[in-house]
Design a protein around this motif. Sequence first.
Motif, short mmCIF file in Angstrom:
data_model
loop_
_atom_site.label_atom_id
_atom_site.label_comp_id
_atom_site.label_asym_id
_atom_site.label_seq_id
_atom_site.Cartn_x
_atom_site.Cartn_y
_atom_site.Cartn_z
N LEU A 38 -9.48 9.35 2.49
CA LEU A 38 -8.49 8.31 2.16
C LEU A 38 -7.55 8.72 1.04
CD1 LEU A 38 -10.80 5.17 2.28
CD2 LEU A 38 -9.23 5.96 4.04
N GLY A 39 -7.84 9.84 0.37
CA GLY A 39 -6.98 10.28 -0.71
C GLY A 39 -7.16 9.50 -1.99
N VAL A 40 -8.39 9.03 -2.27
CA VAL A 40 -8.68 8.28 -3.49
C VAL A 40 -9.85 8.95 -4.18
CG1 VAL A 40 -7.76 6.12 -2.58
CG2 VAL A 40 -10.17 6.67 -2.22
N THR A 41 -10.27 8.39 -5.30
CA THR A 41 -11.39 8.93 -6.04
C THR A 41 -12.71 8.32 -5.54
OG1 THR A 41 -11.21 7.22 -7.75
CG2 THR A 41 -9.96 9.27 -8.08
N GLN A 42 -13.80 8.99 -5.91
CA GLN A 42 -15.11 8.51 -5.51
C GLN A 42 -15.45 7.19 -6.18
OE1 GLN A 42 -18.12 11.44 -6.14
NE2 GLN A 42 -19.80 10.17 -5.38
N ALA A 43 -15.01 7.00 -7.42
CA ALA A 43 -15.25 5.74 -8.11
C ALA A 43 -14.53 4.58 -7.43
CB ALA A 43 -14.82 5.85 -9.57
N THR A 44 -13.35 4.85 -6.85
CA THR A 44 -12.61 3.80 -6.15
C THR A 44 -13.38 3.34 -4.91
OG1 THR A 44 -10.54 4.75 -6.94
CG2 THR A 44 -10.42 3.23 -5.09
N VAL A 45 -13.93 4.29 -4.16
CA VAL A 45 -14.71 3.93 -2.97
C VAL A 45 -15.95 3.14 -3.37
CG1 VAL A 45 -15.99 4.86 -1.01
CG2 VAL A 45 -13.84 5.91 -1.70
N ARG A 46 -16.59 3.52 -4.48
CA ARG A 46 -17.77 2.79 -4.93
C ARG A 46 -17.41 1.36 -5.33
NH1 ARG A 46 -18.93 5.80 -8.85
NH2 ARG A 46 -20.16 7.29 -7.67
N SER A 47 -16.28 1.19 -5.99
CA SER A 47 -15.87 -0.17 -6.37
C SER A 47 -15.50 -1.00 -5.15
CB SER A 47 -14.69 -0.10 -7.33
OG SER A 47 -13.56 0.49 -6.70
N TRP A 48 -14.96 -0.37 -4.11
CA TRP A 48 -14.67 -1.12 -2.88
C TRP A 48 -15.96 -1.58 -2.21
CZ3 TRP A 48 -10.55 2.68 -0.45
CH2 TRP A 48 -9.35 2.57 -1.18
N GLU A 49 -16.99 -0.73 -2.22
CA GLU A 49 -18.24 -1.07 -1.55
C GLU A 49 -19.06 -2.08 -2.33
OE1 GLU A 49 -20.31 2.54 -0.77
OE2 GLU A 49 -18.98 3.14 0.88
N THR A 50 -18.90 -2.14 -3.62
CA THR A 50 -19.61 -3.14 -4.42
C THR A 50 -18.86 -4.45 -4.53
OG1 THR A 50 -18.62 -2.19 -6.41
CG2 THR A 50 -20.83 -1.42 -5.79
N GLY A 51 -17.61 -4.48 -4.07
CA GLY A 51 -16.83 -5.72 -4.11
C GLY A 51 -16.12 -5.98 -5.42
N ARG A 52 -16.14 -5.03 -6.34
CA ARG A 52 -15.45 -5.23 -7.61
C ARG A 52 -13.94 -5.23 -7.43
NH1 ARG A 52 -18.56 -4.83 -12.15
NH2 ARG A 52 -20.71 -4.13 -11.84
N THR A 53 -13.45 -4.36 -6.56
CA THR A 53 -12.02 -4.32 -6.26
C THR A 53 -11.85 -4.29 -4.75
OG1 THR A 53 -12.00 -1.89 -6.39
CG2 THR A 53 -11.45 -3.12 -8.41
N SER A 54 -10.61 -4.45 -4.31
CA SER A 54 -10.31 -4.44 -2.89
C SER A 54 -9.05 -3.61 -2.66
CB SER A 54 -10.09 -5.88 -2.37
OG SER A 54 -9.83 -5.87 -0.99
N PRO A 55 -9.02 -2.78 -1.63
CA PRO A 55 -7.82 -1.96 -1.39
C PRO A 55 -6.63 -2.81 -0.98
CG PRO A 55 -9.37 -1.75 0.43
CD PRO A 55 -10.07 -2.54 -0.63
N GLN A 56 -5.47 -2.30 -1.26
CA GLN A 56 -4.23 -3.01 -0.97
C GLN A 56 -3.26 -2.05 -0.26
OE1 GLN A 56 -3.95 -6.21 -1.45
NE2 GLN A 56 -5.83 -6.44 -2.66
N GLY A 57 -2.37 -2.64 0.52
CA GLY A 57 -1.29 -1.88 1.13
C GLY A 57 -1.77 -0.89 2.17
N ARG A 58 -1.21 0.31 2.13
CA ARG A 58 -1.54 1.32 3.12
C ARG A 58 -2.98 1.79 3.01
NH1 ARG A 58 3.88 5.22 3.01
NH2 ARG A 58 5.39 3.60 3.68
N ARG A 59 -3.50 1.81 1.79
CA ARG A 59 -4.90 2.21 1.65
C ARG A 59 -5.83 1.21 2.31
NH1 ARG A 59 -5.18 4.31 -4.66
NH2 ARG A 59 -3.88 6.18 -4.37
N ARG A 60 -5.51 -0.05 2.25
CA ARG A 60 -6.33 -1.06 2.92
C ARG A 60 -6.30 -0.85 4.43
NH1 ARG A 60 -8.04 -6.31 1.61
NH2 ARG A 60 -8.41 -7.64 3.42
N GLU A 61 -5.11 -0.56 4.95
CA GLU A 61 -4.98 -0.33 6.40
C GLU A 61 -5.76 0.91 6.82
OE1 GLU A 61 -1.43 0.56 9.66
OE2 GLU A 61 -0.95 -0.04 7.60
N ALA A 62 -5.64 2.01 6.04
CA ALA A 62 -6.35 3.24 6.39
C ALA A 62 -7.87 3.04 6.27
CB ALA A 62 -5.90 4.38 5.48
#
Length: 426
Positions: A38-62
């Motif tokens: 996805l072209g992001v960091t590992q910490a970003t994926v971890r925060s998405w899976e724990t529900g702390r943050t949510s992807p937006q825009g094209r990253r959300r679609e990908a």
Amino acid sequence: MTQSTTRTSSVPPLPPPKERRRLREAKAMTEKQVAEALGVTQATVRSWETGRTSPQGRRREAYARLLEGYAAELDEKKRAKRKRRSKSPETAATARPVAKTEAAGTAAPAPAPAPAPSRKKPLNRRPVRTVQADSRSRQNAQRRKEKAAALAGAAAAEAAKLTPAQAFDELYAYASPALVRQTYLLTGRRTLAQESVERAFHLAWHRWPEVAVDRDPAGWVRGAAYDYATSPWHRFRRAHRHPDPPNGERAGRALRKALLDLPPVYRRTLLLYDGLGLDLPETAAETEATTPAAANRLLHAREAVAERLPDLADAHVLHERLRELTETVSAPAVASAPAVRVSSERRAKFWTRAAIAVTVLIIGATAFTVVTAPRQYEPTPAPGQRVGGVPAPMGPQKLSRQDLNLRAKLRDVPMNGPERLVPRIP
């Protein structure tokens, strides 16, 4: 407008955080591999899976398309397994003679009776229980959870008719007593357990639009309460440096002491898995760890408890004892739901006003600096330099050491000379 609407409708919906983690682990993908895809960091994926943050825009679609592909591949594998099961060797061997008999026009012979099951008693061996075996033995519990989720969906549909305050009050009345008992087992401090649960519900009411649509609102609050309770900053508070003494509760005292001797991470994993009955992926997601790491923590925690209490060496017995302890341990009562909501609103107002005050202070300091700052540049004078060829000044100046010695000598010499050289006082 039509193109944007079409594009939005073509994007698959993003599954809940726990489902994201389940799909990734079922596909045997690591957080690093998903992050690189996805072209992001590992910490970003971890925060998405724990529900702390949510992807937006094209990253959300990908991210949504990637998870949709994982789900499609898993569905294909399940269908292939079902087909292989339906075409098992026993079924094929039974179907062939039947087809030949029907083609010859004769009656099919009766199938041979199946051999009677052996009544031989199995060997009296104690099975070695592992985390994987425990996960398999909990399939029935998972089915019950699915039924409970369906009932919870129906209850959520009925709760949609309630106001946000009424829905929050129902969640608080349902989850707060059990959460206080669990947090007390986790920390061993009654005041801290009560404070942690109230803070968690403060945060839940502050972020109620997010909590209300969560698949497990009680789990959301439980994660917030556990995070606050296990914060290392509490060790600097004098009231929470040592656990509370037992309050006349003899049942489960040894088990509670063994739990408090474990590291906080092991204690939390053991309480979630054996005390609350969560499966391993959910336990790993709530503790923000990988599934193998959560399994290792669980095994080490069980070994440490078994060393202190040999009677709880069996995982099933430990699970039953922890479950009974989470339901029967006494804990302080919490405040009422309206009081928690009012306290949350007051806390939010206080921090909002504090933020506004700090912002106004920064703006005032910046304005004062702009007003009092010089309007034009004034260069600093150059440092002095020695200039040669200038005659010595003739006027009064500071005497050197040689001049001082000469003056002293001249003052002394006239006293021995003629009298006319000696001044007289009139």
